[in-house]
Design a protein around this motif. Structure first.
Motif, PDB file in Angstrom:
ATOM      1  N   LEU A  94     -15.339   8.823   8.211  1.00 18.40           N
ATOM      2  CA  LEU A  94     -14.299   9.532   8.939  1.00 18.40           C
ATOM      3  C   LEU A  94     -12.842   9.906   8.280  1.00 18.40           C
ATOM      4  O   LEU A  94     -12.389  11.037   8.346  1.00 18.40           O
ATOM      5  CB  LEU A  94     -14.067   8.740  10.324  1.00 18.40           C
ATOM      6  CG  LEU A  94     -13.133   9.543  11.342  1.00 18.40           C
ATOM      7  CD1 LEU A  94     -13.847   9.871  12.314  1.00 18.40           C
ATOM      8  CD2 LEU A  94     -11.940   8.726  11.745  1.00 18.40           C
ATOM      9  N   ILE A  95     -12.392   8.968   7.670  1.00 25.88           N
ATOM     10  CA  ILE A  95     -11.135   9.333   7.009  1.00 25.88           C
ATOM     11  C   ILE A  95     -11.248  10.315   5.885  1.00 25.88           C
ATOM     12  O   ILE A  95     -10.556  11.268   5.500  1.00 25.88           O
ATOM     13  CB  ILE A  95     -10.669   7.884   6.213  1.00 25.88           C
ATOM     14  CG1 ILE A  95     -10.446   7.246   7.516  1.00 25.88           C
ATOM     15  CG2 ILE A  95      -9.598   8.081   5.359  1.00 25.88           C
ATOM     16  CD1 ILE A  95      -9.871   5.594   6.939  1.00 25.88           C
ATOM     17  N   SER A  96     -12.468  10.259   5.037  1.00 22.95           N
ATOM     18  CA  SER A  96     -12.531  11.156   3.896  1.00 22.95           C
ATOM     19  C   SER A  96     -13.133  12.563   4.266  1.00 22.95           C
ATOM     20  O   SER A  96     -12.676  13.462   3.828  1.00 22.95           O
ATOM     21  CB  SER A  96     -13.575  10.566   2.824  1.00 22.95           C
ATOM     22  OG  SER A  96     -14.708  10.315   3.440  1.00 22.95           O
ATOM     23  N   ALA A  97     -13.768  12.716   5.426  1.00 22.57           N
ATOM     24  CA  ALA A  97     -14.488  13.885   5.866  1.00 22.57           C
ATOM     25  C   ALA A  97     -13.746  14.528   6.779  1.00 22.57           C
ATOM     26  O   ALA A  97     -13.205  15.507   7.023  1.00 22.57           O
ATOM     27  CB  ALA A  97     -15.992  13.734   5.979  1.00 22.57           C
ATOM     28  N   LYS A 105      -3.146  15.170   6.329  1.00 23.04           N
ATOM     29  CA  LYS A 105      -2.757  14.882   5.037  1.00 23.04           C
ATOM     30  C   LYS A 105      -2.347  13.437   4.559  1.00 23.04           C
ATOM     31  O   LYS A 105      -2.320  12.756   3.616  1.00 23.04           O
ATOM     32  CB  LYS A 105      -1.675  15.636   4.506  1.00 23.04           C
ATOM     33  CG  LYS A 105      -1.864  16.922   4.563  1.00 23.04           C
ATOM     34  CD  LYS A 105      -0.924  17.894   3.573  1.00 23.04           C
ATOM     35  CE  LYS A 105      -0.990  19.283   3.785  1.00 23.04           C
ATOM     36  NZ  LYS A 105      -2.358  19.656   3.273  1.00 23.04           N
ATOM     37  N   TRP A 106      -2.209  12.537   5.632  1.00 23.25           N
ATOM     38  CA  TRP A 106      -2.153  11.164   5.461  1.00 23.25           C
ATOM     39  C   TRP A 106      -3.181  10.384   4.990  1.00 23.25           C
ATOM     40  O   TRP A 106      -3.354   9.305   4.553  1.00 23.25           O
ATOM     41  CB  TRP A 106      -1.601  10.495   6.716  1.00 23.25           C
ATOM     42  CG  TRP A 106      -2.499  10.501   7.914  1.00 23.25           C
ATOM     43  CD1 TRP A 106      -2.635  11.763   8.996  1.00 23.25           C
ATOM     44  CD2 TRP A 106      -3.559   9.598   8.475  1.00 23.25           C
ATOM     45  NE1 TRP A 106      -3.603  11.155  10.048  1.00 23.25           N
ATOM     46  CE2 TRP A 106      -3.884   9.918   9.591  1.00 23.25           C
ATOM     47  CE3 TRP A 106      -3.755   8.338   7.950  1.00 23.25           C
ATOM     48  CZ2 TRP A 106      -5.002   9.204  10.231  1.00 23.25           C
ATOM     49  CZ3 TRP A 106      -4.616   7.352   8.744  1.00 23.25           C
ATOM     50  CH2 TRP A 106      -5.383   8.229   9.745  1.00 23.25           C
ATOM     51  N   ARG A 107      -4.497  11.168   5.083  1.00 21.00           N
ATOM     52  CA  ARG A 107      -5.641  10.331   4.621  1.00 21.00           C
ATOM     53  C   ARG A 107      -5.747  10.215   3.112  1.00 21.00           C
ATOM     54  O   ARG A 107      -6.310   9.113   2.780  1.00 21.00           O
ATOM     55  CB  ARG A 107      -6.900  11.271   5.096  1.00 21.00           C
ATOM     56  CG  ARG A 107      -6.958  12.390   4.277  1.00 21.00           C
ATOM     57  CD  ARG A 107      -8.313  13.470   4.576  1.00 21.00           C
ATOM     58  NE  ARG A 107      -9.338  12.857   3.679  1.00 21.00           N
ATOM     59  CZ  ARG A 107      -9.289  13.465   2.492  1.00 21.00           C
ATOM     60  NH1 ARG A 107      -8.521  14.106   2.074  1.00 21.00           N
ATOM     61  NH2 ARG A 107     -10.408  13.341   1.996  1.00 21.00           N
ATOM     62  N   THR A 108      -5.032  10.913   2.637  1.00 23.28           N
ATOM     63  CA  THR A 108      -5.291  10.902   0.957  1.00 23.28           C
ATOM     64  C   THR A 108      -4.949   9.549   0.320  1.00 23.28           C
ATOM     65  O   THR A 108      -5.437   9.261  -0.590  1.00 23.28           O
ATOM     66  CB  THR A 108      -4.255  11.938   0.371  1.00 23.28           C
ATOM     67  OG1 THR A 108      -2.723  11.927   0.898  1.00 23.28           O
ATOM     68  CG2 THR A 108      -4.626  13.359   0.505  1.00 23.28           C
ATOM     69  N   SER A 109      -4.039   8.736   0.876  1.00 21.34           N
ATOM     70  CA  SER A 109      -3.700   7.408   0.041  1.00 21.34           C
ATOM     71  C   SER A 109      -4.715   6.432   0.422  1.00 21.34           C
ATOM     72  O   SER A 109      -5.072   5.533  -0.278  1.00 21.34           O
ATOM     73  CB  SER A 109      -2.349   6.849   0.756  1.00 21.34           C
ATOM     74  OG  SER A 109      -1.320   7.830   0.244  1.00 21.34           O
ATOM     75  N   ILE A 110      -5.374   6.728   1.421  1.00 20.64           N
ATOM     76  CA  ILE A 110      -6.466   5.511   1.918  1.00 20.64           C
ATOM     77  C   ILE A 110      -7.850   5.963   1.591  1.00 20.64           C
ATOM     78  O   ILE A 110      -9.025   5.069   1.794  1.00 20.64           O
ATOM     79  CB  ILE A 110      -6.307   4.922   3.423  1.00 20.64           C
ATOM     80  CG1 ILE A 110      -6.333   6.298   4.398  1.00 20.64           C
ATOM     81  CG2 ILE A 110      -5.039   4.427   3.343  1.00 20.64           C
ATOM     82  CD1 ILE A 110      -6.291   5.967   5.545  1.00 20.64           C
ATOM     83  N   ASN A 111      -8.312   7.367   1.579  1.00 22.76           N
ATOM     84  CA  ASN A 111      -9.636   7.857   1.480  1.00 22.76           C
ATOM     85  C   ASN A 111     -10.466   6.990   0.361  1.00 22.76           C
ATOM     86  O   ASN A 111     -11.741   6.665   0.591  1.00 22.76           O
ATOM     87  CB  ASN A 111      -9.729   9.342   1.494  1.00 22.76           C
ATOM     88  CG  ASN A 111      -9.353   9.760   0.127  1.00 22.76           C
ATOM     89  OD1 ASN A 111      -8.488   9.509  -0.605  1.00 22.76           O
ATOM     90  ND2 ASN A 111      -9.889  10.936  -0.081  1.00 22.76           N
ATOM     91  N   ARG A 112      -9.914   7.029  -0.683  1.00 25.27           N
ATOM     92  CA  ARG A 112     -10.652   6.306  -1.921  1.00 25.27           C
ATOM     93  C   ARG A 112     -11.323   5.055  -1.665  1.00 25.27           C
ATOM     94  O   ARG A 112     -12.539   4.692  -1.533  1.00 25.27           O
ATOM     95  CB  ARG A 112      -9.990   6.311  -3.003  1.00 25.27           C
ATOM     96  CG  ARG A 112     -10.496   5.741  -4.485  1.00 25.27           C
ATOM     97  CD  ARG A 112     -11.885   6.523  -4.962  1.00 25.27           C
ATOM     98  NE  ARG A 112     -11.334   7.901  -4.925  1.00 25.27           N
ATOM     99  CZ  ARG A 112     -10.726   8.568  -5.973  1.00 25.27           C
ATOM    100  NH1 ARG A 112     -10.037   7.655  -7.031  1.00 25.27           N
ATOM    101  NH2 ARG A 112     -10.440   9.690  -6.048  1.00 25.27           N
TER     102      ARG A 112
END
Lengths: 482, 186
Positions: A94-97, A105-112
């Protein structure tokens, strides 16, 4: 550069650090010897893993009779754990896709790290059906359609268990591909900083000779978006199909059309709680509080509350339909669920999943790290019990009162569950050591967001005419670095 | 693609920038001034740089669709063949399960969907690596220090028409280049 600052949108990276500092900070944990804290945690989780492996070996040697299942309760801990772990994985996708497609854009720090979590969770999940087979080495033979000498006798594609096999294996493969594609530019960064020859060779091979060429970025960005677009319906399909394992049966309590959306909401709910648990620890241990900020955690709390209420709505709908449907068996099943001998598990589920997430209505609560941390654990306990409730309470009192039974799991089942937690956390700890835990390239690309670019996006209160950047706020924020 | 033609020049003029705005402006200006841009190398995808550099949209979207269709057709064939269809070439083995129809297309939907996604996802990622010529053990053509960290490199092609070193240096300096130098390609 005179960077106009919007107070309406909080910056996603605090302090506006130079690009090089972001690289340094993300890669530092993997370039130095791990801390005592890391070793201590790893020792504990690795012990759980070893215990779990012993339990699995014992089950394989002695047979499935080591479980507490009986004739009435044919599914117990195994499928509960399976559905639980698959659900945990869903937040990662959900976070990555999905958040990627919605330009969150807030997803970028946590997606990995969320994607890593997805992979490890799916591995944990896949263990249970494999063990349940009794002879797991036949797993591929029983599920994959292949030409054979049995007639030929093929797998039955009308069975949801076969759909599940295809769903879970596709989900794992696509998540791994998505993760790897996202990692390639960052692996090139690691390669270019590597000093040790072995490190150079390993990361050189893994980064596939990535150079950052813009001719490559064009294709790369397209493919990343395509993979996000493919993963989005995929993740919804996975838990939908998992829910059909139950919903296509004729067992009261399972036989419900509400299951697919109910399961997907629950999966996102529990997955976000697990991401929260991991990130609260990771940002502290890896000293990346300014990259994974309070805003990230707060957003996740809000999603937890929203999905928690969706799950609550589903619980209520199930009861309503069992009453409105007029089926005695269905009605009894739900009456028994809330008041029968296993009512304790039902009420644990309701209080953990529906009642307790309501604390996040208060800003003070959803910005308090201890509250969040406790809540993230509570939600996961609740979601584990949800699956337990659905599976065990629906089975333990069936149509024939003479076959009613209770379920008491054996030590083997408890230790196996503990073992999967060991696998999950050990894998996650190793991941923070060998791969960049934050998507460096993506964080760099949003660094200026809210320091500079926020005004370009729809801001409800920013309609001050002329499309001028939100300069009317005094640039009082401390993160005016440039 | 990995074998460079003999005619390709081995030396390139590189201007390094410390900011995405800098390289974006310089690339736009170079293109406007008719300077031949070989490529840009950046630590993250810079928005608008594709257009500034004159790059076309990626064709991989079509590849993705084709692969999804392929996965769909293969799994449609596999499911119908194994569940129901008998021909002179092969014998299917229709199984009676709860009196359900042998060829229920709705029951095939989950596997049809999963296989389409599987083919499209894995295939498109492989197509990306093939298109960019990326594989384990590949050496990047240039070793431009810092371009995977904090520097943005604009590489100009001296062999192409319209190249003028003085003009290029002047233009890049005006847009805030931190360093301008010649580099040998590997």
């Amino acid at each position: 550069m005179s960077a106009p600052t919007s107070e309406l949108r909080q910056p996603l990276v605090l302090g506006n650090p130079p690009y090089h500092q972001i690289t340094d900070e993300v890669l530092r944990p993997m370039e130095q010897w791990p801390s005592k804290l890391w070793w201590g945690t790893f020792a504990v989780t690795a012990t759980w893993l070893v215990l779990g492996l012993v339990a699995i070996a014992w089950q394989q040697y002695e047979g499935m009779g080591t479980w507490g299942l009986n004739k009435t309760i044919g599914w117990g801990f195994d499928i509960t754990n399976f559905v639980f772990w698959v659900g945990i994985g869903h937040a990662g996708t959900l976070i990555s896709a999905i958040l990627f497609l919605f330009r969150q854009k807030w997803r970028t720090s946590i997606n990995r790290s969320a994607e890593a979590m997805t992979l490890f969770a799916v591995i944990c999940a896949a263990l249970f059906p494999l063990i349940h087979m009794g002879r797991p080495w036949f797993g591929a033979i029983w599920f994959l359609p292949y030409p054979n000498l049995r007639g030929p006798l093929w797998t039955n594609f009308r069975s949801p268990l076969i759909w599940d096999f295809f769903a879970i294996s596709t989900y794992f493969t696509i998540s791994a591909v998505f993760w790897f594609v996202g990692l390639v530019p960052d692996l090139a960064t690691v390669r270019d900083r590597a000093k040790h020859p072995i490190r150079k060779i390993v990361y050189g091979a893994l980064s596939l000779g990535w150079s950052g060429s813009n001719k490559h970025w064009v294709h790369y960005e397209t493919v990343y978006m395509l993979l996000a677009g493919l993963s989005t319906p995929l993740v919804l399909s996975v838990h939908t199909i998992v829910s059909t394992d139950f919903a296509t049966s004729v067992i009261p309590g399972w036989h419900a059309t509400i299951f697919p959306p109910y399961f997907v909401a629950g999966a996102i709910f529990s997955g976000f709680a697990m991401v929260l648990t991991l990130l609260i620890i990771a940002r502290k241990v890896l000293h990346i509080e300014h990259l994974i900020t309070m805003k990230h955690l707060e957003n996740m709390c809000l999603i937890i509350t929203a999905t928690g209420m969706m799950v609550g709505l589903a619980y209520a709908t199930e009861f309503l339909v069992s009453w409105y449907g007029g089926s005695n068996y269905e009605g009894f099943c739900f009456y028994n669920r809330a008041t029968g001998p296993m009512a304790w598990s039902y009420w644990i589920m309701v209080s953990c999943n529906v009642i307790s997430p309501q604390v996040f209505w208060f800003k003070k609560m959803r910005t308090s790290i201890p509250v969040m941390f406790v809540m993230s654990l509570v939600v996961n306990v609740g979601m584990w019990f949800e699956r337990f409730v659905i599976i065990v309470t629906s089975l333990h009192r069936d149509y024939l009162p003479s076959s009613w039974a209770m379920y008491s799991p054996t030590w083997v089942e408890y230790i196996t569950l503990l073992g999967t937690f060991g696998l999950f956390f050990s894998a996650f700890l190793l991941f923070t050591r060998v791969l960049p835990a934050i998507a460096i390239a993506e964080v760099k690309s949003i660094k200026k967001f809210a320091h500079k670019g926020a005004h370009g996006h729809a801001e409800p209160a920013a309609d001050h005419g002329g499309g001028v950047p939100a300069l009317h706020h005094a640039p009082a924020a401390p993160h005016q670095g440039v | 693609m990995s074998a460079p033609a003999a005619a390709q020049p081995s030396r390139f003029l590189v201007a390094y920038f410390l900011d995405d705005d800098g390289i974006l402006a310089a690339t736009k200006a170079s293109r406007g001034a008719g300077l031949p841009i070989f490529d840009c190398f950046t630590p993250f995808p810079v928005h608008g740089l594709d257009a500034a550099q004159g790059l076309k949209r990626s064709f991989l979207t079509y590849v993705c669709f084709g692969l999804a269709l392929l996965g769909f057709l293969i799994s449609l064939f596999m499911q119908s063949y194994t569940q129901a269809i008998e021909t002179p070439l092969w014998s299917g083995w229709p199984l009676i399960v709860g009196g359900k129809p042998f060829l229920p297309l709705t029951s095939f939907v989950p596997v049809l969907f999963e296989m389409s996604v599987l083919f499209a996802g894995v295939g498109t990622a492989l197509a990306l690596f093939a298109t960019c010529g990326l594989y384990p053990g590949k050496k990047p053509r240039f070793s431009l220090p810092g371009t995977t960290d904090d520097r943005f490199a604009l590489v100009l092609d001296p062999a192409a028409a319209g190249f003028d070193e003085g003009k290029a240096r002047d233009l890049c300096q005006r847009h805030g280049a931190a360093e301008i130098s010649w580099i040998e390609a590997n």
